[in-house]
Motif scaffolding. Structure first.
Motif, PDB file in Angstrom:
ATOM      1  N   THR A 114       0.673  -1.200  -0.222  1.00 53.13           N
ATOM      2  CA  THR A 114       0.177  -0.063  -0.301  1.00 53.13           C
ATOM      3  C   THR A 114       0.914   0.484  -0.194  1.00 53.13           C
ATOM      4  OG1 THR A 114      -2.285  -1.206   1.092  1.00 53.13           O
ATOM      5  CG2 THR A 114      -2.016   1.372   1.430  1.00 53.13           C
ATOM      6  N   LEU A 115       0.883   1.916  -1.023  1.00 52.07           N
ATOM      7  CA  LEU A 115       1.322   3.089  -1.187  1.00 52.07           C
ATOM      8  C   LEU A 115       0.660   4.609  -0.686  1.00 52.07           C
ATOM      9  CD1 LEU A 115       4.040   4.487  -2.635  1.00 52.07           C
ATOM     10  CD2 LEU A 115       2.906   5.058  -4.631  1.00 52.07           C
ATOM     11  N   LYS A 116       1.465   5.617   0.255  1.00 52.00           N
ATOM     12  CA  LYS A 116       0.708   6.980   0.605  1.00 52.00           C
ATOM     13  C   LYS A 116       1.517   7.572   0.317  1.00 52.00           C
ATOM     14  CE  LYS A 116      -2.763   4.504   3.104  1.00 52.00           C
ATOM     15  NZ  LYS A 116      -4.288   4.584   2.550  1.00 52.00           N
ATOM     16  N   VAL A 117       1.327   8.910  -0.521  1.00 49.94           N
ATOM     17  CA  VAL A 117       2.068   9.567  -0.540  1.00 49.94           C
ATOM     18  C   VAL A 117       1.374  11.052   0.123  1.00 49.94           C
ATOM     19  CG1 VAL A 117       2.525  11.703  -2.918  1.00 49.94           C
ATOM     20  CG2 VAL A 117       1.597   9.257  -2.985  1.00 49.94           C
ATOM     21  N   VAL A 118       2.803  12.149   0.466  1.00 51.05           N
ATOM     22  CA  VAL A 118       2.612  13.059   1.777  1.00 51.05           C
ATOM     23  C   VAL A 118       3.020  14.576   1.686  1.00 51.05           C
ATOM     24  CG1 VAL A 118       3.025  13.542   3.946  1.00 51.05           C
ATOM     25  CG2 VAL A 118       2.570  11.711   3.564  1.00 51.05           C
TER      26      VAL A 118
ATOM     27  N   GLN B 138       0.937  10.897  13.677  1.00 50.01           N
ATOM     28  CA  GLN B 138      -0.485  10.594  13.652  1.00 50.01           C
ATOM     29  C   GLN B 138      -0.662   9.789  12.662  1.00 50.01           C
ATOM     30  OE1 GLN B 138      -2.317  14.281  12.539  1.00 50.01           O
ATOM     31  NE2 GLN B 138      -4.117  13.344  11.034  1.00 50.01           N
ATOM     32  N   LEU B 139       0.582  10.076  11.822  1.00 50.58           N
ATOM     33  CA  LEU B 139       0.326   8.995  10.210  1.00 50.58           C
ATOM     34  C   LEU B 139       0.093   7.761  10.725  1.00 50.58           C
ATOM     35  CD1 LEU B 139       0.056   8.715   7.106  1.00 50.58           C
ATOM     36  CD2 LEU B 139       2.512   9.358   7.079  1.00 50.58           C
ATOM     37  N   ILE B 140       1.437   7.244  11.871  1.00 55.99           N
ATOM     38  CA  ILE B 140       1.393   5.595  11.327  1.00 55.99           C
ATOM     39  C   ILE B 140       0.564   5.439  12.857  1.00 55.99           C
ATOM     40  CG2 ILE B 140       3.526   4.780  12.953  1.00 55.99           C
ATOM     41  CD1 ILE B 140       4.240   5.002  10.260  1.00 55.99           C
ATOM     42  N   ASP B 141       0.372   6.065  13.575  1.00 58.42           N
ATOM     43  CA  ASP B 141      -1.134   6.364  14.006  1.00 58.42           C
ATOM     44  C   ASP B 141      -2.171   5.525  13.513  1.00 58.42           C
ATOM     45  OD1 ASP B 141       0.041   5.943  16.715  1.00 58.42           O
ATOM     46  OD2 ASP B 141      -0.901   7.696  17.077  1.00 58.42           O
ATOM     47  N   ASP B 142      -2.671   5.915  12.136  1.00 56.98           N
ATOM     48  CA  ASP B 142      -3.821   5.933  11.086  1.00 56.98           C
ATOM     49  C   ASP B 142      -3.004   4.408  10.604  1.00 56.98           C
ATOM     50  OD1 ASP B 142      -4.778   7.661  12.149  1.00 56.98           O
ATOM     51  OD2 ASP B 142      -3.835   9.371  10.005  1.00 56.98           O
ATOM     52  N   ILE B 143      -2.069   4.209  10.168  1.00 56.06           N
ATOM     53  CA  ILE B 143      -1.729   3.465   9.664  1.00 56.06           C
ATOM     54  C   ILE B 143      -1.375   1.598  10.222  1.00 56.06           C
ATOM     55  CG2 ILE B 143       0.705   2.089   8.223  1.00 56.06           C
ATOM     56  CD1 ILE B 143       1.252   4.747   6.983  1.00 56.06           C
ATOM     57  N   ALA B 144      -1.190   2.448  11.304  1.00 54.83           N
ATOM     58  CA  ALA B 144      -0.551   1.142  12.405  1.00 54.83           C
ATOM     59  C   ALA B 144      -2.404   0.371  13.018  1.00 54.83           C
ATOM     60  CB  ALA B 144      -0.342   1.422  13.271  1.00 54.83           C
ATOM     61  N   LYS B 145      -3.579   0.909  12.447  1.00 51.07           N
ATOM     62  CA  LYS B 145      -5.259   0.022  12.749  1.00 51.07           C
ATOM     63  C   LYS B 145      -5.323  -0.712  11.065  1.00 51.07           C
ATOM     64  CE  LYS B 145      -6.491   4.826  15.600  1.00 51.07           C
ATOM     65  NZ  LYS B 145      -7.079   6.015  15.180  1.00 51.07           N
ATOM     66  N   THR B 146      -4.434  -0.569  11.016  1.00 53.34           N
ATOM     67  CA  THR B 146      -4.391  -1.256   9.507  1.00 53.34           C
ATOM     68  C   THR B 146      -4.277  -2.576   9.405  1.00 53.34           C
ATOM     69  OG1 THR B 146      -2.627  -0.803   7.733  1.00 53.34           O
ATOM     70  CG2 THR B 146      -4.654   0.612   7.548  1.00 53.34           C
ATOM     71  N   GLY B 147      -3.464  -2.747  10.904  1.00 52.42           N
ATOM     72  CA  GLY B 147      -2.959  -4.069  11.137  1.00 52.42           C
ATOM     73  C   GLY B 147      -0.854  -4.317  10.385  1.00 52.42           C
ATOM     74  N   CYS B 148      -1.119  -2.988   9.581  1.00 53.68           N
ATOM     75  CA  CYS B 148       0.830  -3.264   9.345  1.00 53.68           C
ATOM     76  C   CYS B 148       1.356  -3.119  10.348  1.00 53.68           C
ATOM     77  CB  CYS B 148       0.844  -1.708   8.836  1.00 53.68           C
ATOM     78  SG  CYS B 148       2.682  -1.174   7.953  1.00 53.68           S
ATOM     79  N   ASN B 149       2.394  -3.844   9.809  1.00 52.85           N
ATOM     80  CA  ASN B 149       3.563  -4.459  11.171  1.00 52.85           C
ATOM     81  C   ASN B 149       5.104  -4.248   9.445  1.00 52.85           C
ATOM     82  OD1 ASN B 149       3.941  -6.841   9.539  1.00 52.85           O
ATOM     83  ND2 ASN B 149       3.680  -7.988  11.115  1.00 52.85           N
ATOM     84  N   ILE B 150       5.183  -3.705   8.988  1.00 53.28           N
ATOM     85  CA  ILE B 150       5.779  -3.891   8.101  1.00 53.28           C
ATOM     86  C   ILE B 150       5.993  -2.359   7.187  1.00 53.28           C
ATOM     87  CG2 ILE B 150       5.923  -5.531   6.549  1.00 53.28           C
ATOM     88  CD1 ILE B 150       9.069  -6.233   5.691  1.00 53.28           C
ATOM     89  N   ILE B 151       6.579  -1.631   7.316  1.00 57.58           N
ATOM     90  CA  ILE B 151       6.441   0.070   6.758  1.00 57.58           C
ATOM     91  C   ILE B 151       8.154   0.460   6.214  1.00 57.58           C
ATOM     92  CG2 ILE B 151       6.825   1.314   8.622  1.00 57.58           C
ATOM     93  CD1 ILE B 151       4.297   2.892   7.565  1.00 57.58           C
ATOM     94  N   GLY B 152       8.061   0.947   4.782  1.00 57.57           N
ATOM     95  CA  GLY B 152       8.900   1.273   3.753  1.00 57.57           C
ATOM     96  C   GLY B 152       8.546   3.041   3.890  1.00 57.57           C
ATOM     97  N   PHE B 153       9.895   3.990   3.740  1.00 58.91           N
ATOM     98  CA  PHE B 153       9.251   5.307   3.409  1.00 58.91           C
ATOM     99  C   PHE B 153      11.025   5.346   1.918  1.00 58.91           C
ATOM    100  CE2 PHE B 153       9.230   4.164   7.901  1.00 58.91           C
ATOM    101  CZ  PHE B 153       8.149   4.501   8.518  1.00 58.91           C
TER     102      PHE B 153
END
Length: 333
Positions: free
Chosen positions: A92-96, A142-157
């Motif tokens: 899943t890609l998010k653009v900030v 705030q952003l990571i809190d929102d993404i954590a709610k999806t169950g994500c446990n691996i993230i790249g930047f």
């Protein structure tokens, strides 16, 4: 002890001892982070932070600042390298918009975390104010809190920002023992004259600010808004015990700040590739880490994370699914 159990599980797979090389180290790391003999990768995300830089006005990049918003729209329109690789690997890609000098008119496909329309030029002042830096970290949490709610446990930047190799160069020089001349690189493709000009400008900035070693002050002095938000996001992701995929030169500079703030973050970090940018190899050596890939990449955007993700998956799959000598009835003598 979990580490011994994981190592035993890895060693007794149906293969010569250690023959899966760095994948074995990666499987051990992931198992330890997740405190589990059968770790899982859930809902992988990749965040691209974009922002403009005051230092770009000084001629440190081969590309004009207008490219930053143009590339953000390219991300949104699914046209960039990172779009292709994330789609390929179901990330899943998010653009900030962390601080792009452009109004995106509340585009619903962009996360609107703009702190300002650009940093200031660090040639003559700090790039970011104290209040702006605090806002960057608040947005990241705030952003990571929102993404954590999806169950994500691996993230790249990833990142996009004309001029940001200059910010990263200054951050790396300030927080490591690597000389400025050894860190500075061609960025978006400077020729020899442009590279020398970039070094001269960055040396002037270094002379102006003097020696700075406190990580947040270094970030405030030289960082872009995208680098600051990435740093905050890495720290927040670590607090959520996510695996952190670290991309290339810019992302590693953000990680270096996060590491100086909280050295424990290193145990969750997976260094995805060695960039073609001059100082990245030296920074990886300073951090005493081995990247998974070396493909001469220098496009940014988090592309190294997306390309390395299948290898990370492979480490987890062999740990969980490969037969042991005992289960397969194979002699391990």
């Amino acid at each position: 002890m979990l580490q011994e159990q994981l190592q035993h599980k890895i060693d007794f797979k149906t293969k010569p001892l250690g023959s899966l090389g760095d994948l074995e180290k990666l499987a051990l790391q992931i198992g330890l982070v997740q405190n589990n003999l059968t770790p899982q990768l859930n809902h992988p995300h990749l965040i691209v932070f974009a922002a403009d830089h005051g230092i770009a006005k000084e001629g440190v990049s081969a590309y004009p600042a207008e490219v930053t918003p143009q590339m953000v729209l390219n991300f949104v329109n699914q046209g960039a390298a990172i779009n292709v690789f994330c789609k390929q690997n179901k990330i899943t890609l998010k653009v900030v918009d962390a601080g792009v000098n452009f109004d995106f008119k509340e585009n619903p496909n962009i996360i609107h975390h703009k702190v300002a329309y650009s940093t200031q030029s660090f040639l003559s002042q700090k790039a970011i104010t104290t209040e702006e830096l605090e806002k960057c970290f608040q947005y990241s949490e705030q952003l990571i809190d929102d993404i954590a709610k999806t169950g994500c446990n691996i993230i790249g930047f990833g990142e996009m920002g004309i001029g940001n190799t200059s910010s990263a160069t200054m951050i790396i020089n300030a927080l490591s023992n690597i000389q400025l001349k050894d860190v500075v690189g061609r960025g978006t493709g400077l020729d020899d004259a442009g590279l020398q000009n970039k070094l001269n400008i960055l040396q002037k900035a270094k002379d102006f600010h003097g020696e700075i070693t406190a990580p947040k002050e270094v970030l405030q002095t030289f960082g872009g808004f995208e680098i600051a938000q990435m740093t905050g996001a890495m720290l927040s992701a670590f607090q959520k015990n996510m695996l952190i995929m670290v991309d290339g030169f810019i992302a590693s500079a953000a990680f270096l700040v996060a590491y100086h703030i909280n050295p424990s973050i290193k145990k969750n970090a997976i260094f995805c590739h060695q960039s073609d940018e001059a100082g990245h190899r030296l920074l990886l050596e300073y951090l005493e880490v081995n990247p998974l890939l070396k493909l001469s990449l220098r496009v940014g955007e988090g592309t190294g994370c997306a390309l390395a993700y299948p290898l990370i998956q492979s480490a987890v799959h062999f740990l969980n699914e490969m037969a042991s000598f005992e289960s397969a009835g194979v002699s391990n003598q």
